[in-house]
Design an enzyme around this catalytic site. Structure first.
Site: not given
Ligand code: PGA
Length: 265
Positions: A10, A12, A104, A106, A176, A182, A222
């Protein structure tokens, strides 16, 4: 393992199209001589503006194009219309995508995506013959207050609502944990496997045993070359959705390589 593993990158909101194209070429050329049958399904999700640059590389490779599939990072559920700034599944397919990441964390956090929107997106993606990668995951507060399983099972039930067992079987879920994305803090592999097995049991309730045995459920958060082998050795983890470590050709190729080592054992 009967389910073909997936390693998805991904990207991003990173890279201009020339860098995206070079990175894609670096991944593709590394695996050009390797048979797709011994590899995980590799998927790359570039930014929208890099989709054409990346898919032009893919389509000129001459062989083994199916080794690396392309994904959109988001979509709208309508085919076209007055939705400024949005992109439809047809447009993603036109640019070479066969998968679409939806839900996702985010997007849920910064763009207020709801479970209902994610369900509409999943239905739209499947109706156009593409495959959704449906993301779910809990915050640190939710984990610490002991509601991880109920929260995630709610996200999965809502995302899959009204979708046929056949379509669920070909879909992909990515677990996730938000606190692992991250941050460099990977979820313990046994715990990730436990949550993923729980997700599989929810899929079994919703869509039956055959769908629950077929659906691929990935871990994300991660993931690095050093973590993937242990993650892939677990019974229910079918691959990884990789953010940061997918932005460098060496680390992403190493993740694929380490996955293959577990696949042959
Ligand atoms: P990360 O991102 O690998 O950088 O943690 C994963 C993701 O957001 O899909």
């Amino acid at each position: 393992m009967s389910r073909k593993p997936i390693i998805a990158g991904n990207w991003k909101m990173n890279m201009l199209s020339s860098d995206a194209k070079s990175l894609f070429e670096g991944i593709k050329s590394h695996w050009s001589e390797t048979s797709a049958t011994v590899m995980p399904q590799v998927i790359i999700a570039p930014t929208f503006t890099s989709l054409w640059a990346v898919s032009s590389v893919k389509c000129s490779c001459g062989c083994g194009c199916d080794k690396i599939a392309i994904a959109g990072q988001n979509c709208h559920w309508e085919s076209s219309g007055a939705y400024t700034g949005e992109i439809s599944v047809e447009m993603l397919a036109d640019a070479g995508c066969s998968y679409v990441i939806i839900g996702h964390s985010e997007r849920r956090q910064y763009f207020s995506e709801t479970d209902e929107m994610i369900n509409k997106k999943a239905k739209s993606i499947l109706s156009k013959g593409l495959i959704p990668i449906i993301c779910c995951g809990e915050t640190l507060e939710q984990r610490e207050s002991g509601i991880t399983d109920s929260w995630i099972s709610g996200q999965i039930r809502a995302a899959l609502d009204g979708i046929s067992s056949e379509d669920i079987a070909k879909s992909v879920i990515a677990y996730e944990p938000i606190w692992a994305i991250g941050t460099g803090k990977t979820c313990d592999a046994d715990e990730a496997n436990r949550v993923i097995a729980m997700i599989r049991s929810v899929v079994k309730e919703v869509a039956g045993e055959s769908a629950s045995n077929s659906i691929r459920i990935l871990y994300g958060g991660s993931v690095k070359p050093e973590t993937i082998a242990e993650q892939m050795s677990k019974s229910d983890i079918d691959g990884a959705l990789v953010g940061g470590a997918s932005l460098k050709v060496d680390s992403f190729n190493k993740i694929i390589e380490n996955t293959m080592t577990v696949m042959v054992n």
